[in-house]
Write a protein that holds these residues in place. Sequence first.
Motif, PDB file in Angstrom:
ATOM      1  N   SER A 190      -6.845  -0.550  14.443  1.00  0.00           N
ATOM      2  CA  SER A 190      -7.365  -0.350  13.927  1.00  0.00           C
ATOM      3  C   SER A 190      -6.815   0.841  12.529  1.00  0.00           C
ATOM      4  N   ARG A 235       1.241  -1.002   0.363  1.00  0.00           N
ATOM      5  CA  ARG A 235      -0.106   0.177   0.157  1.00  0.00           C
ATOM      6  C   ARG A 235       0.723   1.302   0.232  1.00  0.00           C
ATOM      7  N   SER A 267      -4.719  -1.730  10.377  1.00  0.00           N
ATOM      8  CA  SER A 267      -5.595  -2.340   9.404  1.00  0.00           C
ATOM      9  C   SER A 267      -6.083  -1.618   7.973  1.00  0.00           C
ATOM     10  N   LYS A 268      -7.436  -0.685   8.610  1.00  0.00           N
ATOM     11  CA  LYS A 268      -7.680  -0.286   7.660  1.00  0.00           C
ATOM     12  C   LYS A 268      -6.408   0.727   6.318  1.00  0.00           C
ATOM     13  N   TYR A 280      -5.754  -2.581   4.069  1.00  0.00           N
ATOM     14  CA  TYR A 280      -6.196  -4.034   3.343  1.00  0.00           C
ATOM     15  C   TYR A 280      -7.879  -2.722   3.005  1.00  0.00           C
ATOM     16  N   SER A 281      -8.415  -1.245   3.110  1.00  0.00           N
ATOM     17  CA  SER A 281      -8.788  -1.193   2.390  1.00  0.00           C
ATOM     18  C   SER A 281      -8.457  -0.913   1.288  1.00  0.00           C
ATOM     19  N   ILE A 282     -10.215  -0.737   0.737  1.00  0.00           N
ATOM     20  CA  ILE A 282      -9.585  -0.395  -0.859  1.00  0.00           C
ATOM     21  C   ILE A 282      -9.410   1.250  -0.919  1.00  0.00           C
TER      22      ILE A 282
END
Length: 249
Positions: free
Chosen positions: A239, A195, A242-243, A246-248
């Motif tokens: 949190s 990312r 993780s966002k 893995y968030s789009i």
Amino acid sequence: MKDQPSPLRETDDEARRLARVLLRSARYAAIAVLDPDTGFPFASRVLLATDIDGVPVILVSKLSAHTKALARDPRASLLTGEPGKGDPLAHGRLTTQCIAEPIEHGHRFHERIRTRFLDRHPKANLYIDFPDFLFFRLKPEQASLNAGFGRAYHLDGGDLIIQSPANEEIAAKAAETVRDLVERHPDVAGALAARLKAPKSASWRICGIDPAGFEIISGDFLLRYEFETLAVDSDHICSNISKIAYSIP
């Protein structure tokens, strides 16, 4: 005679963020101290880590010239920022003027700093506990950011420090927080590296968390990511990470 325009731009949030990243993502720095015998500036190179509040930390031998200088006069300057392709002066760099505080064995911050330093510099385990080595916390007093030609800023020391009531709690749970995050998401470091468009490397791992962000490391590569707002506890950090992973997009 007309007044000359100031070379400094008004310091904004973008400049503050860049300065924090330049300081917190540096694995080493040039340090300048004052030679106690001559009064001349003395420059050297040191490994760099950060404490939970973002204050830079160095590990040095008591026999080194810069350690002896800091014992006499705690004022020091750090230069961080890596040159890239082309003109080295076109790339961002930060000069941070600091006051050095020795952190020896038995100090209440020692174990925390030791853990964070080794997480970033595992090879230092060979000498970190030698009796003639000690840490210094280098508390920023002010800083000068040059973000490239025509982009110069002055910063206060407080712009570089993580001023959060959650610092101590997050520090106490840092290893457990990272371990739990990796147990839930075994590929989280690789996902973060992808990312953040990190250099391709065999293995990335999370090597530091704090209320303002986190670092990932692989060999000589280290990347710092700053959260938009300070995390209030360890769950908030998990949190956020993780966002990001893995968030789009």
